[in-house]
Design a protein around this motif. Structure first.
Motif, PDB file in Angstrom:
ATOM      1  N   ASP A 328      10.237 -10.266  36.682  1.00 45.55           N
ATOM      2  CA  ASP A 328       9.223  -9.442  36.021  1.00 45.55           C
ATOM      3  C   ASP A 328       9.902  -8.453  35.069  1.00 45.55           C
ATOM      4  O   ASP A 328       9.487  -8.275  33.941  1.00 45.55           O
ATOM      5  CB  ASP A 328       8.422  -8.652  37.080  1.00 45.55           C
ATOM      6  N   LEU A 352       7.955  -5.865  42.828  1.00 48.74           N
ATOM      7  CA  LEU A 352       8.222  -6.547  41.552  1.00 48.74           C
ATOM      8  C   LEU A 352       9.592  -7.224  41.625  1.00 48.74           C
ATOM      9  O   LEU A 352      10.467  -6.800  42.369  1.00 48.74           O
ATOM     10  CB  LEU A 352       8.202  -5.530  40.406  1.00 48.74           C
ATOM     11  N   ARG A 353       9.734  -8.288  40.834  1.00 48.74           N
ATOM     12  CA  ARG A 353      11.030  -8.969  40.763  1.00 48.74           C
ATOM     13  C   ARG A 353      11.844  -8.301  39.656  1.00 48.74           C
ATOM     14  O   ARG A 353      11.463  -8.377  38.474  1.00 48.74           O
ATOM     15  CB  ARG A 353      10.823 -10.456  40.460  1.00 48.74           C
ATOM     16  N   ALA A 375      12.810 -12.283  31.903  1.00 48.72           N
ATOM     17  CA  ALA A 375      11.912 -11.219  32.381  1.00 48.72           C
ATOM     18  C   ALA A 375      10.796 -10.974  31.367  1.00 48.72           C
ATOM     19  O   ALA A 375      10.971 -11.206  30.167  1.00 48.72           O
ATOM     20  CB  ALA A 375      12.700  -9.940  32.623  1.00 48.72           C
ATOM     21  N   THR A 376       9.669 -10.491  31.856  1.00 47.68           N
ATOM     22  CA  THR A 376       8.534 -10.217  30.974  1.00 47.68           C
ATOM     23  C   THR A 376       8.714  -8.880  30.250  1.00 47.68           C
ATOM     24  O   THR A 376       8.300  -8.723  29.106  1.00 47.68           O
ATOM     25  CB  THR A 376       7.239 -10.183  31.825  1.00 47.68           C
ATOM     26  N   ARG A 422       2.682  -2.601  36.321  1.00 48.29           N
ATOM     27  CA  ARG A 422       1.669  -3.464  36.956  1.00 48.29           C
ATOM     28  C   ARG A 422       0.593  -3.839  35.936  1.00 48.29           C
ATOM     29  O   ARG A 422       0.173  -4.984  35.848  1.00 48.29           O
ATOM     30  CB  ARG A 422       1.014  -2.749  38.135  1.00 48.29           C
ATOM     31  N   LEU A 425       1.966  -6.426  33.572  1.00 49.46           N
ATOM     32  CA  LEU A 425       2.286  -7.732  34.162  1.00 49.46           C
ATOM     33  C   LEU A 425       1.046  -8.492  34.598  1.00 49.46           C
ATOM     34  O   LEU A 425       1.102  -9.717  34.756  1.00 49.46           O
ATOM     35  CB  LEU A 425       3.228  -7.552  35.365  1.00 49.46           C
TER      36      LEU A 425
END
Ligand code: AMP
Length: 426
Positions: A328, A352-353, A375-376, A422, A425
């Motif tokens: 993430d 979260l990752r 990753a985002t 959050r 994502l």
């Protein structure tokens, strides 16, 4: 690159990510199906007394040729398990759980085979066994369990073939007829099959040799020798499968590689795989095995599915890909202080990752790593942000998105980081 001093020994492999994630997911799907059907998990030891496996039958290849047997420091004759059924039966005799006892398992098995694609010396199986009931509906339920499992993986090219091997008492007249038939063929039968004939005429039906095909096709069929009970049981299994809409074909020559089967036997074959390794799973009834292991005359039925081969079939059908193990958030920290260490910890605890760069690398190198990580979002901490108790949140371009898309970066207070991420994502 120079060849490494050591590599995994022939027939064994290092399973790496994302294959390992896929295997975990596959076992998870199987565990879910088995749990829904009332099975509890058993984790037997990977090695047992050699004799436990010898009871599988000495004319069985996995016992006569493929067993990894060894003597330990206490002079015990042991062997790595070539499959789970014998261990499950041994455990049943040892613990005597209430019946019917329903146990599922997952783990590696070991056979000294000639390694090739889909055939390894260490491979993984998932499986399920039920001990203590003669009810043919259990055979049907087990077959349906495996069938639904393959369907959940998305496999569409798996076929089910079934047969019955009758009861022990049905065998002698049938074996006599088989022996007479194969003996009459004389040298037309392959030398290997002639040797098998001396040990177990039934196993000649299992020969895949071209030379034997015609003789096997003309062999007597067990169907003509079945007791009324065994015939009624097989009829009920077929009626049950039709009711549950599990398609199958009856294959009178299906005897399977292990000696202990009685009544129902079945195999799942993938048309997506090469024919030498196209069996993705199989099983059947083994009404004498528990007694052979020193237990009561309790019947059993079960199956084992090959995990490695099932995943190969998934590859070939283009289904059940690896789950998205991507990150993430990637944290970029140029302060040289503890920001990266504490931010990734906070994000991971929030579920979260998150990952980061190490070794005090430059901002440019860290951003490159962030982009490469998949990753985002990147979270960036420089000296200015750190001093202000803030962080930069920068959406990273995803592989599927055109350049310039996505929101711009913004500064957020450290305390707002998790809710802001959050939001991004979701
Ligand atoms: P079996 O007990 O031989 O019927 O094996 C059950 C399933 O395990 C087979 O249908 C295969 O999918 C798998 N299997 C058996 N032997 C191997 C092997 N050497 N390598 C990979 N998979 C195997």
């Amino acid at each position: 690159m120079a060849a490494p001093t050591f590599s995994a020994t022939p027939g064994t492999r290092d399973l790496l990510s994302p294959t390992t994630a896929r295997m975990r997911d596959l076992v998870g799907v199987f565990a879910d199906e088995a749990t829904k059907a009332g099975f509890g998990q058993i984790v037997p030891p990977m090695f047992e007394d050699l004799d436990v496996f010898v009871r599988l039958g000495e004319s069985t290849d996995v016992v006569s040729k493929e067993l990894y047997a060894f003597t330990d420091a206490g002079e015990r004759q042991l062997a790595l398990r070539p499959e789970f059924t014998a261990s499950v039966c041994r455990a049943y005799v040892q613990h005597r759980p209430t019946t019917p006892w329903k146990a599922w398992y997952a783990g590696p098995a070991f056979r000294q085979e000639k390694a090739q694609r889909g055939r390894y010396r260490q491979f993984d199986q998932v499986g399920a066994e039920v001990i203590g009931s003669h009810d043919p509906d259990l055979d049907t339920e087990l077959i349906a369990l495996a069938w639904r499992f393959y369907a959940r993986l998305g496999l569409g090219q798996v076929r089910l073939i079934i047969n019955t091997l009758g009861d022990k008492a049905d065998r002698p007249p049938f074996l006599d007829a088989l022996t007479a038939h194969f003996s009459a063929a004389g040298e037309d039968l392959s030398a290997e099959s002639r040797a098998t004939l001396q040990k177990n005429p039934l196993r000649v039906l299992d020969s895949k040799r071209e030379q034997d095909a015609e003789i096997i096709a003309a062999a007597p069929a067990l169907a003509d020798f079945l007791s009324d009970d065994a015939a009624a049981s097989f009829d009920r299994v077929q009626a049950g499968l039709r009711l549950l809409e599990v398609p199958f074909v009856v294959e009178p020559k299906l005897v399977r590689g292990l000696d202990y089967y009685t009544r129902t036997t079945f195999e799942f074959v993938s048309d997506a795989l090469q024919s030498a390794q196209n069996a993705v799973g199989g099983g059947g009834r083994y009404d004498g095995l528990v007694a052979d292991l020193g237990g009561p005359a309790d019947p059993g039925v079960g199956f084992a599915l090959g995990v490695d081969r099932t995943l190969l079939a998934c590859d070939d059908e283009g289904v059940f890909g690896a789950t998205d193990a991507e990150l993430d958030v990637f944290v970029v920290d140029t302060t040289g202080a503890f920001a990266a260490l504490s931010v990734v910890d906070e994000l991971r605890r929030a579920g979260l990752r998150a990952d980061r760069a190490y070794d005090g690398r430059s901002m440019k190198a860290q951003m490159k790593a962030a982009n490469r990580s998949g990753a985002t979002v990147a979270v960036i901490v420089g000296p200015d942000e750190a001093a202000a108790g803030e962080l930069l949140v920068r959406p990273l371009r995803q592989r599927s998105e055109p350049e310039g898309s996505g929101a711009e970066q913004r500064r957020v207070a450290t305390s707002d980081l998790v809710p802001v991420l959050r939001g991004l994502l979701d």
